[in-house]
Every structure is written in structure tokens, then in C-alpha cells.
Write a protein that holds these residues in place. Structure first.
Motif, PDB file in Angstrom:
ATOM      1  N   PRO A   8       0.761  -1.136  -0.063  1.00  0.00           N
ATOM      2  CA  PRO A   8       0.016  -0.068  -0.215  1.00  0.00           C
ATOM      3  C   PRO A   8       0.773   1.346  -0.132  1.00  0.00           C
ATOM      4  N   GLN A   9       0.279   2.233  -0.748  1.00  0.00           N
ATOM      5  CA  GLN A   9       1.158   3.588  -0.652  1.00  0.00           C
ATOM      6  C   GLN A   9       0.306   4.749  -0.463  1.00  0.00           C
ATOM      7  N   CYS A  10       0.565   5.587  -0.017  1.00  0.00           N
ATOM      8  CA  CYS A  10      -0.031   6.987   0.387  1.00  0.00           C
ATOM      9  C   CYS A  10      -0.479   7.219  -0.987  1.00  0.00           C
ATOM     10  N   ALA A  11      -2.121   7.425  -1.266  1.00  0.00           N
ATOM     11  CA  ALA A  11      -2.430   7.675  -2.595  1.00  0.00           C
ATOM     12  C   ALA A  11      -1.872   9.280  -3.075  1.00  0.00           C
ATOM     13  N   ALA A  12      -1.620  10.071  -2.255  1.00  0.00           N
ATOM     14  CA  ALA A  12      -1.105  11.447  -2.925  1.00  0.00           C
ATOM     15  C   ALA A  12       0.374  11.377  -3.339  1.00  0.00           C
ATOM     16  N   CYS A  13       1.299  11.093  -2.310  1.00  0.00           N
ATOM     17  CA  CYS A  13       2.702  11.365  -2.488  1.00  0.00           C
ATOM     18  C   CYS A  13       3.244  10.018  -2.686  1.00  0.00           C
ATOM     19  N   ASP A  15       4.171   7.846  -0.688  1.00  0.00           N
ATOM     20  CA  ASP A  15       5.017   7.396   0.606  1.00  0.00           C
ATOM     21  C   ASP A  15       4.396   6.167   1.007  1.00  0.00           C
ATOM     22  N   PRO A  16       5.220   5.023   0.977  1.00  0.00           N
ATOM     23  CA  PRO A  16       4.637   3.685   1.334  1.00  0.00           C
ATOM     24  C   PRO A  16       4.207   3.613   2.746  1.00  0.00           C
ATOM     25  N   GLN A  17       3.359   4.423   3.273  1.00  0.00           N
ATOM     26  CA  GLN A  17       2.276   4.381   4.493  1.00  0.00           C
ATOM     27  C   GLN A  17       1.087   4.305   3.831  1.00  0.00           C
ATOM     28  N   ALA A  18       0.057   3.591   4.492  1.00  0.00           N
ATOM     29  CA  ALA A  18      -1.135   3.734   4.283  1.00  0.00           C
ATOM     30  C   ALA A  18      -2.055   4.154   5.494  1.00  0.00           C
ATOM     31  N   PRO A  19      -3.472   4.439   5.048  1.00  0.00           N
ATOM     32  CA  PRO A  19      -3.901   4.810   3.560  1.00  0.00           C
ATOM     33  C   PRO A  19      -3.279   6.417   3.133  1.00  0.00           C
ATOM     34  N   LEU A  20      -3.496   7.137   3.899  1.00  0.00           N
ATOM     35  CA  LEU A  20      -2.894   8.541   3.432  1.00  0.00           C
ATOM     36  C   LEU A  20      -1.859   8.828   4.553  1.00  0.00           C
ATOM     37  N   CYS A  21      -0.608   9.509   4.076  1.00  0.00           N
ATOM     38  CA  CYS A  21       0.398   9.668   4.846  1.00  0.00           C
ATOM     39  C   CYS A  21      -0.182  10.801   5.884  1.00  0.00           C
ATOM     40  N   ILE A  22       0.657  10.888   7.037  1.00  0.00           N
ATOM     41  CA  ILE A  22       0.228  12.293   7.772  1.00  0.00           C
ATOM     42  C   ILE A  22       0.258  13.638   7.134  1.00  0.00           C
ATOM     43  N   GLY A  23       1.298  13.621   6.316  1.00  0.00           N
ATOM     44  CA  GLY A  23       1.592  15.038   5.520  1.00  0.00           C
ATOM     45  C   GLY A  23       0.442  15.262   4.507  1.00  0.00           C
ATOM     46  N   CYS A  24      -0.328  14.164   3.890  1.00  0.00           N
ATOM     47  CA  CYS A  24      -1.252  14.386   2.902  1.00  0.00           C
ATOM     48  C   CYS A  24      -2.475  14.526   3.710  1.00  0.00           C
ATOM     49  N   ILE A  76      -5.961  12.712  -7.080  1.00  0.00           N
ATOM     50  CA  ILE A  76      -7.220  12.463  -8.086  1.00  0.00           C
ATOM     51  C   ILE A  76      -6.496  12.584  -9.416  1.00  0.00           C
ATOM     52  N   ARG A  77      -5.495  13.340  -9.673  1.00  0.00           N
ATOM     53  CA  ARG A  77      -4.782  13.556 -11.013  1.00  0.00           C
ATOM     54  C   ARG A  77      -4.068  12.214 -11.172  1.00  0.00           C
ATOM     55  N   ARG A  78      -3.300  11.635 -10.030  1.00  0.00           N
ATOM     56  CA  ARG A  78      -2.673  10.358 -10.450  1.00  0.00           C
ATOM     57  C   ARG A  78      -3.410   9.350 -10.775  1.00  0.00           C
ATOM     58  N   LEU A  79      -4.524   9.344 -10.064  1.00  0.00           N
ATOM     59  CA  LEU A  79      -5.686   8.119 -10.524  1.00  0.00           C
ATOM     60  C   LEU A  79      -6.348   8.628 -11.966  1.00  0.00           C
ATOM     61  N   LYS A  80      -6.426   9.778 -12.225  1.00  0.00           N
ATOM     62  CA  LYS A  80      -7.036   9.876 -13.551  1.00  0.00           C
ATOM     63  C   LYS A  80      -6.023   9.804 -14.740  1.00  0.00           C
ATOM     64  N   VAL A  87      -5.155   4.227  -6.140  1.00  0.00           N
ATOM     65  CA  VAL A  87      -5.600   5.446  -5.277  1.00  0.00           C
ATOM     66  C   VAL A  87      -7.214   5.437  -5.044  1.00  0.00           C
ATOM     67  N   ALA A  88      -7.876   4.837  -5.824  1.00  0.00           N
ATOM     68  CA  ALA A  88      -9.239   4.827  -5.536  1.00  0.00           C
ATOM     69  C   ALA A  88      -9.646   4.315  -4.405  1.00  0.00           C
ATOM     70  N   ARG A  89      -9.409   3.153  -3.971  1.00  0.00           N
ATOM     71  CA  ARG A  89      -9.336   2.397  -2.724  1.00  0.00           C
ATOM     72  C   ARG A  89      -8.640   3.328  -1.705  1.00  0.00           C
ATOM     73  N   THR A  90      -7.612   3.905  -1.795  1.00  0.00           N
ATOM     74  CA  THR A  90      -7.130   4.498  -0.385  1.00  0.00           C
ATOM     75  C   THR A  90      -7.980   5.992  -0.213  1.00  0.00           C
ATOM     76  N   LEU A  91      -8.697   6.388  -1.376  1.00  0.00           N
ATOM     77  CA  LEU A  91      -9.318   7.663  -0.943  1.00  0.00           C
ATOM     78  C   LEU A  91     -10.842   7.303  -0.406  1.00  0.00           C
ATOM     79  N   ALA A  92     -11.331   5.953  -0.537  1.00  0.00           N
ATOM     80  CA  ALA A  92     -12.685   5.845  -0.261  1.00  0.00           C
ATOM     81  C   ALA A  92     -13.079   6.128   1.215  1.00  0.00           C
TER      82      ALA A  92
END
Ligand SMILES: [Zn+2]
Ligand SMILES: [Zn+2]
Length: 224
Positions: A8-13, A15-24, A76-80, A87-92
Motif C-alpha cells: 500500500p502506498q499513500c495515494a497522494a505522494c 509514501d509507502p504508508q497507508a492509507p494517506l500519510c500524515i502529511g497528505c 485524483i490526478r494520479r488516479l485519472k 488510489v481509488a481505494r485509498t481515497l474511499a
């Protein structure tokens, strides 16, 4: 190899933390006070905006939790655009609670994603809004989305147009699939990003004509 692929990776950046890293997560901006009908930000307090007062949308209301910006926008841009379908799962979790609440509110709710035109889906290899909807429904523990709409007209992406051009660009762009029954149902119309509401309004038209009782648009984020 598989471990690496599915880590799992942070959807935005990334970063191999899940689901979204703290920065994001820290860069998420809530919508704040907005028109209760179309979700347009209204500054200090929540009031019906001038447009909705004079030209109400053909759907009951639009709900969206976040502003489009920061790391959510890049996710969202990475997903598109980059094939980052995970990313779709991470943003759910960011919008599943809204979908869960709307479904719980109605005995007859159906989640219907706003579809891409088939040519664009073919080029991209997937429909990102469909993926977002599938994962949001799964996370919300509600019935999966249903592909009841068809985009019958290819049109330039709304993001490339001025606000005034967006309405004409999508008018008549959607049809209900044959044999679809939405009469007296609540339809939760799902899109990735809402701006003017023109796309959700165009997608709502055939549902309204077919007798949908309530139509609520839900977008992951609102862009200006
Ligand atoms: Zn991140
Ligand atoms: Zn409004």
C-alpha cells in the motif's frame, strides 16, 4: 515481487504508508460553509447561493466533503492520468461516510456513478469515477454502484472549459440505459470532482425524466 506490487502506498505522494500519510491528511481542506443545494462555498455562513435561488439545479442537492487542492488534487490526478488505480481505494474513507449516511436515509437508494464516454474509458483503460465509487461503496458497506447511465456524447473535459461553456458542453450528454427502472428511487449520483455542477445536472436529467424521486450528487472534492 507481488509484495512490492501490492504494497500500500499513500495515494497522494506515494509514501509507502497507508492509507494517506500524515502529511497528505494534513493538507486536506474541508469544504466549509457552502450553498446547501450546490455546495458552492459561501464564505462566512451557509446560505442558498444566488444561482440556486434563481436557477435551481435539476437535482435535490450536491454534497462534497473537501476542497479540491493540495495532496488530494494530486491523488485524483494520479488516479485519472497515470494509471494509479489503487488510489481509488485509498481515497474511499474520505467520502464513504457521506455515501453510507445517504443510503441509510432511504429505503430505495441506488449509487450511480457519472460515466466517462466509452472512447475515453477505452483510451484510459478504466473509468476512474467508477473505481472511486466501487471502493467508496465497499468501504461504506453498501450495495455496489450500478452503471445505469451512458454518456452518449463525447465532449471536451470540463476542466478545459470556462464556467460559462460547461453547461452547453454536457447538455444532453447522458442517457439512461434501456430497461433501467429508477422510478421512486433515491439516486446517489457520484462524480470525482464538482465545479459548477453542470455535469451532475446533465447526468440528473434522464434520471429525473424517468421518475427518480430524489437525486443527490456526491463528489469527492469541489474545485473552483
Ligand atoms: Zn502522502
Ligand atoms: Zn447553490
Amino acid at each position: 515481487m507481488l509484495d512490492w506490487l501490492f504494497r500500500p502506498q499513500c495515494a497522494a505522494c506515494g509514501d509507502p504508508q497507508a492509507p494517506l500519510c500524515i502529511g497528505c491528511v494534513g493538507s486536506l481542506v474541508e469544504l466549509g460553509p457552502a450553498c446547501p443545494l450546490c455546495a458552492q462555498p459561501t464564505g462566512e455562513r451557509e446560505v442558498v447561493c444566488r444561482r440556486c435561488a434563481t436557477h435551481p439545479l435539476p437535482l435535490d442537492r450536491i454534497v462534497t466533503p473537501w476542497r479540491f487542492g493540495g495532496e488530494l488534487a494530486s491523488a485524483i490526478r494520479r488516479l485519472k492520468f497515470t494509471g494509479a488505480t489503487h488510489v481509488a481505494r485509498t481515497l474511499a474513507p474520505l467520502w464513504a461516510p457521506i455515501i453510507a449516511a445517504l443510503v441509510a436515509d432511504s429505503e430505495s437508494a441506488i449509487v450511480v456513478p457519472v460515466p466517462l464516454h466509452w472512447k475515453r474509458r477505452f483510451k484510459r483503460g478504466y473509468d476512474h469515477t467508477w473505481l472511486l465509487a466501487i471502493h467508496a461503496c465497499a468501504h461504506a458497506k453498501v450495495a455496489p454502484p450500478r452503471p445505469l447511465l451512458r454518456r452518449v456524447r463525447g465532449s471536451p473535459p470540463q476542466s478545459t472549459l470556462r464556467a460559462s461553456e460547461r453547461w452547453a458542453n454536457v447538455r444532453g450528454a447522458f442517457e439512461l440505459r434501456r430497461g433501467t427502472d429508477v422510478k421512486d428511487h433515491t439516486v446517489i449520483l457520484v462524480d470525482d470532482v464538482v465545479t459548477t455542477g453542470a455535469t451532475l445536472a446533465a447526468a440528473a436529467m434522464p434520471l429525473r425524466r424517468a421518475g427518480a424521486q430524489t437525486i443527490v450528487g456526491v463528489a469527492l472534492a469541489r474545485a473552483d
